[in-house]
Design a protein around this motif. Structure first.
Motif, PDB file in Angstrom:
ATOM      1  N   GLU A 131       3.778   2.526   4.587  1.00  0.00           N
ATOM      2  CA  GLU A 131       2.469   2.391   3.942  1.00  0.00           C
ATOM      3  C   GLU A 131       1.963   3.725   3.393  1.00  0.00           C
ATOM      4  OE1 GLU A 131       0.995  -0.316   3.276  1.00  0.00           O
ATOM      5  OE2 GLU A 131       2.202  -1.717   4.459  1.00  0.00           O
ATOM      6  N   ASP A 132       2.578   4.845   3.841  1.00  0.00           N
ATOM      7  CA  ASP A 132       2.124   6.152   3.378  1.00  0.00           C
ATOM      8  C   ASP A 132       2.637   6.485   1.981  1.00  0.00           C
ATOM      9  OD1 ASP A 132       4.736   6.179   4.373  1.00  0.00           O
ATOM     10  OD2 ASP A 132       4.656   8.340   4.767  1.00  0.00           O
ATOM     11  N   LYS A 133       3.454   5.646   1.424  1.00  0.00           N
ATOM     12  CA  LYS A 133       4.006   5.887   0.093  1.00  0.00           C
ATOM     13  C   LYS A 133       2.935   5.697  -0.981  1.00  0.00           C
ATOM     14  CE  LYS A 133       8.815   4.522   0.951  1.00  0.00           C
ATOM     15  NZ  LYS A 133       9.425   5.770   0.445  1.00  0.00           N
ATOM     16  N   GLN A 134       3.115   6.391  -2.097  1.00  0.00           N
ATOM     17  CA  GLN A 134       2.275   6.158  -3.263  1.00  0.00           C
ATOM     18  C   GLN A 134       2.603   4.785  -3.830  1.00  0.00           C
ATOM     19  OE1 GLN A 134       2.784   9.357  -6.043  1.00  0.00           O
ATOM     20  NE2 GLN A 134       2.132  10.939  -4.598  1.00  0.00           N
ATOM     21  N   ALA A 135       1.692   4.254  -4.632  1.00  0.00           N
ATOM     22  CA  ALA A 135       1.860   2.888  -5.145  1.00  0.00           C
ATOM     23  C   ALA A 135       3.186   2.704  -5.870  1.00  0.00           C
ATOM     24  CB  ALA A 135       0.695   2.542  -6.076  1.00  0.00           C
ATOM     25  N   TRP A 136       3.546   3.661  -6.725  1.00  0.00           N
ATOM     26  CA  TRP A 136       4.787   3.524  -7.487  1.00  0.00           C
ATOM     27  C   TRP A 136       5.999   3.538  -6.561  1.00  0.00           C
ATOM     28  CZ3 TRP A 136       9.101   6.599  -8.139  1.00  0.00           C
ATOM     29  CH2 TRP A 136       9.963   6.230  -9.172  1.00  0.00           C
ATOM     30  N   GLU A 137       5.994   4.449  -5.600  1.00  0.00           N
ATOM     31  CA  GLU A 137       7.115   4.532  -4.653  1.00  0.00           C
ATOM     32  C   GLU A 137       7.221   3.254  -3.823  1.00  0.00           C
ATOM     33  OE1 GLU A 137       5.842   8.030  -2.607  1.00  0.00           O
ATOM     34  OE2 GLU A 137       7.310   9.309  -3.640  1.00  0.00           O
ATOM     35  N   TYR A 138       6.073   2.729  -3.413  1.00  0.00           N
ATOM     36  CA  TYR A 138       6.061   1.503  -2.617  1.00  0.00           C
ATOM     37  C   TYR A 138       6.602   0.327  -3.435  1.00  0.00           C
ATOM     38  CZ  TYR A 138       4.370  -2.092   0.604  1.00  0.00           C
ATOM     39  OH  TYR A 138       4.296  -3.152   1.479  1.00  0.00           O
ATOM     40  N   ALA A 139       6.237   0.277  -4.729  1.00  0.00           N
ATOM     41  CA  ALA A 139       6.726  -0.786  -5.608  1.00  0.00           C
ATOM     42  C   ALA A 139       8.247  -0.697  -5.745  1.00  0.00           C
ATOM     43  CB  ALA A 139       6.067  -0.669  -6.981  1.00  0.00           C
ATOM     44  N   ARG A 140       8.764   0.515  -5.899  1.00  0.00           N
ATOM     45  CA  ARG A 140      10.215   0.677  -6.007  1.00  0.00           C
ATOM     46  C   ARG A 140      10.905   0.214  -4.724  1.00  0.00           C
ATOM     47  NH1 ARG A 140      12.951   6.492  -7.169  1.00  0.00           N
ATOM     48  NH2 ARG A 140      11.731   7.009  -5.320  1.00  0.00           N
ATOM     49  N   SER A 141      10.323   0.544  -3.577  1.00  0.00           N
ATOM     50  CA  SER A 141      10.918   0.123  -2.307  1.00  0.00           C
ATOM     51  C   SER A 141      10.938  -1.398  -2.167  1.00  0.00           C
ATOM     52  CB  SER A 141      10.143   0.739  -1.137  1.00  0.00           C
ATOM     53  OG  SER A 141      10.256   2.143  -1.146  1.00  0.00           O
ATOM     54  N   LEU A 142       9.853  -2.052  -2.591  1.00  0.00           N
ATOM     55  CA  LEU A 142       9.813  -3.519  -2.545  1.00  0.00           C
ATOM     56  C   LEU A 142      10.875  -4.113  -3.472  1.00  0.00           C
ATOM     57  CD1 LEU A 142       5.952  -4.176  -2.615  1.00  0.00           C
ATOM     58  CD2 LEU A 142       7.505  -4.624  -0.694  1.00  0.00           C
ATOM     59  N   PHE A 143      11.032  -3.504  -4.630  1.00  0.00           N
ATOM     60  CA  PHE A 143      12.031  -3.954  -5.603  1.00  0.00           C
ATOM     61  C   PHE A 143      13.437  -3.883  -5.016  1.00  0.00           C
ATOM     62  CE2 PHE A 143      14.868  -2.207  -9.033  1.00  0.00           C
ATOM     63  CZ  PHE A 143      15.094  -3.401  -9.696  1.00  0.00           C
ATOM     64  N   ILE A 144      13.763  -2.737  -4.409  1.00  0.00           N
ATOM     65  CA  ILE A 144      15.086  -2.548  -3.814  1.00  0.00           C
ATOM     66  C   ILE A 144      15.279  -3.498  -2.632  1.00  0.00           C
ATOM     67  CG2 ILE A 144      16.534  -0.900  -2.551  1.00  0.00           C
ATOM     68  CD1 ILE A 144      15.182   1.323  -4.263  1.00  0.00           C
TER      69      ILE A 144
END
Length: 524
Positions: A425-438
């Motif tokens: 949850e500490d990720k920035q929005a863009w990083e979190y979106a990339r993680s969800l994508f992967i």
């Protein structure tokens, strides 16, 4: 000396690419089919390199073959008239007439493909139409005199019609619409039927039908996102056929076999061994060596052998100094692999080379489009700012998804990929979106549909924001929609799949949108 067609084909399949091409080019008395074979060598090189100079040379050779046939027809007409006046007889052989028509048809089809590479779309459309008419004329010639047509000519007719249908069915949607309005289209099932029948005749042209089918199954199908598992039995049948076994030392057949071992058997070590043999045997055709070398680099990446992948890409970059645009992508992938193999200093130099390669290739113009070069440039810029193992891991996993390689990982490596993915949850929005994508892609590849849908659903609900390198969350949304639609189609939920594909197609500003648009068309 004159190089007979059958001997030239055998030598080409014996890996004598440069020697045969040189002999054909210097032969002033070569028959028209040898001139076409000379054009086909240049055509194959251009398809592999996508270089405009190669395309221009192939186009010239295609028109040389077409002109040679036209000159022969004109000469036959004049001779026939003279013999008629003197009471002589000059009845052209039916097989010879059909062969001339097929040479012209192949020349127009290959010429059209070269014109697409050169951006001459209207001329390409006209030549596709001309090729279609000539193939239709040849097929009608067989129907009118079926008993007088040799197996050799039948084999070439099936090859030509199969190749036409395969190529046209692969056209981007805009060009395919133009083709259909012009009165012709491509049917992939008919293409496969014709090509299979052609190679089963075991004639001199049969190896080309065999190779074209294998190229479709091991290169086109995976690269446009279709399901390779459904083609495993077809590929095994082709590889085991008499034609393929006869040419098992051919670099071309070894290349296809090595890719099949990677795709269908998911066996990196065996696949890499076969591909390495193919690359070594292709030393007379650098464009093919480049293509195989890139497949080897990907194979190492899919096996999580990052140091070997970096070494393979480094050799590839060095061998392709005259192709700086492609080297921008190779350098980005090499930089990612080097960071993962703890070679941070060397990785920095390689990643800095991405921009240099683009500058050398007038890449600033290329950056105006959303293609692989821009993707490599901006992702490399991010890695240079954030040279951490976590960032390199995310970049590596994203490469596997965007280039559709995630689904070829072994079950063990899929689990390892899952463990490498972080969604804190500490990720920035863009990083979190990339993680969800992967994460969604990994679950989908592992057959966990519910978990995949959950990750993609959360991603699609996010706002479209961009990172410092101007890469938007829309990039991940577009690919997620496409992957989800592809799975729905596989589950025979075509209506739902079509709706998602329509939405995915609206993300025109997503990175890699050119590649994505092609994949959407293929899935549709």
């Amino acid at each position: 000396p004159t190089c007979p067609v059958a001997m030239a084909i055998a030598r080409l399949l014996g890996n004598e690419f440069a020697q045969v091409e040189d002999e054909l080019g210097k032969d002033p008395q070569r028959p028209a089919r040898s001139t076409l074979l000379y054009a086909q060598i240049a055509f194959a090189r251009s398809i592999l390199s996508l270089d405009t100079e190669d395309a221009e040379e192939a186009l010239k050779r295609c028109w040389d073959a077409d002109k040679q046939v036209n000159d022969m027809a004109s000469g036959s007409g004049v001779l026939g008239s003279l013999l008629g006046m003197t009471g002589g007889q000059c009845a052209p052989d039916h097989n010879e007439e059909l062969d001339r028509i097929l040479i012209r048809a192949d020349a127009h089809l290959m010429g059209a493909m070269m014109q697409l590479i050169l951006g001459r779309y209207l001329r390409a459309g006209w030549n596709f139409r001309a090729g279609w008419n000539l193939y239709h004329k040849a097929a009608s010639g067989v129907e009118s005199q079926p008993d007088g047509v040799s197996d050799s000519v039948r084999c070439i007719i099936d090859f030509g019609i199969g190749m036409f249908n395969l190529i046209v069915s692969m056209l981007p949607s805009t060009l395919l619409t133009i083709a259909e309005l012009a009165g012709y289209d491509g049917n992939i099932d008919h293409a496969k039927f014709r090509l299979k029948r052609s190679y089963e005749m075991n004639q001199e042209w049969s190896p080309f039908s065999c190779l074209l089918l294998l190229f479709y199954y091991t290169q086109l199908v995976p690269n446009i996102g279709l399901d390779v598992s459904q083609n495993k039995s077809e590929v095994e049948e082709i590889v085991a056929c008499d034609v393929a076994r006869k040419h098992e030392q051919s670099a071309l057949f070894q290349w296809m076999k090595g890719n099949s071992e990677m795709l269908h058997e998911r066996n990196p070590s065996v696949g890499i061994s076969t591909l390495t043999k193919a690359r070594d045997n292709a030393h007379e055709l650098p464009a093919l060596q480049t293509y195989i070398s890139y497949d080897i680099a990907w194979a190492h990446m899919e096996a999580f052998e990052w140091q070997s992948a970096a070494e393979s890409l480094d050799v590839l970059i060095e061998a392709n100094k005259d192709a700086p645009l492609w080297n921008s992508l190779y350098s980005y992938q090499a930089g990612v692999a080097l960071l993962l193999s703890d070679s941070e200093e060397k990785a920095g130099g390689v990643l800095e080379g991405v921009a240099k390669h683009l500058d050398n290739a007038a890449g600033k113009e290329k950056l105006q489009v959303w293609g692989p070069e821009r993707y490599a440039f901006e992702m490399a810029a991010r890695l240079l700012k954030h040279s951490t193992r976590e960032e390199a891991t995310a970049a590596f996993l994203e490469l596997l998804v965007v280039y559709d390689r995630m689904r070829y990982l072994t079950d063990k490596l899929l689990q390892q990929a899952l463990e490498m993915t972080t969604t804190g949850e500490d990720k920035q929005a863009w990083e979190y979106a990339r993680s969800l994508f992967i994460l969604g892609a990994i679950h989908m590849s592992a057959g966990r549909a519910a978990q995949s849908e959950e990750a993609f659903k959360e991603l699609l609900a996010m706002e479209d924001v961009s990172n410092d390198e101007n890469i938007s969350i829309a990039h991940y949304k577009a690919f997620a929609l496409y992957l989800r639609a592809r799975q729905l189609k596989k589950d025979d939920k075509r209506a739902e799949a079509s709706e998602l594909l329509k939405i995915a197609g609206t993300f025109s500003t997503a990175h890699m949108s050119q590649i994505l648009a092609f994949k959407i068309h293929a899935t549709w």
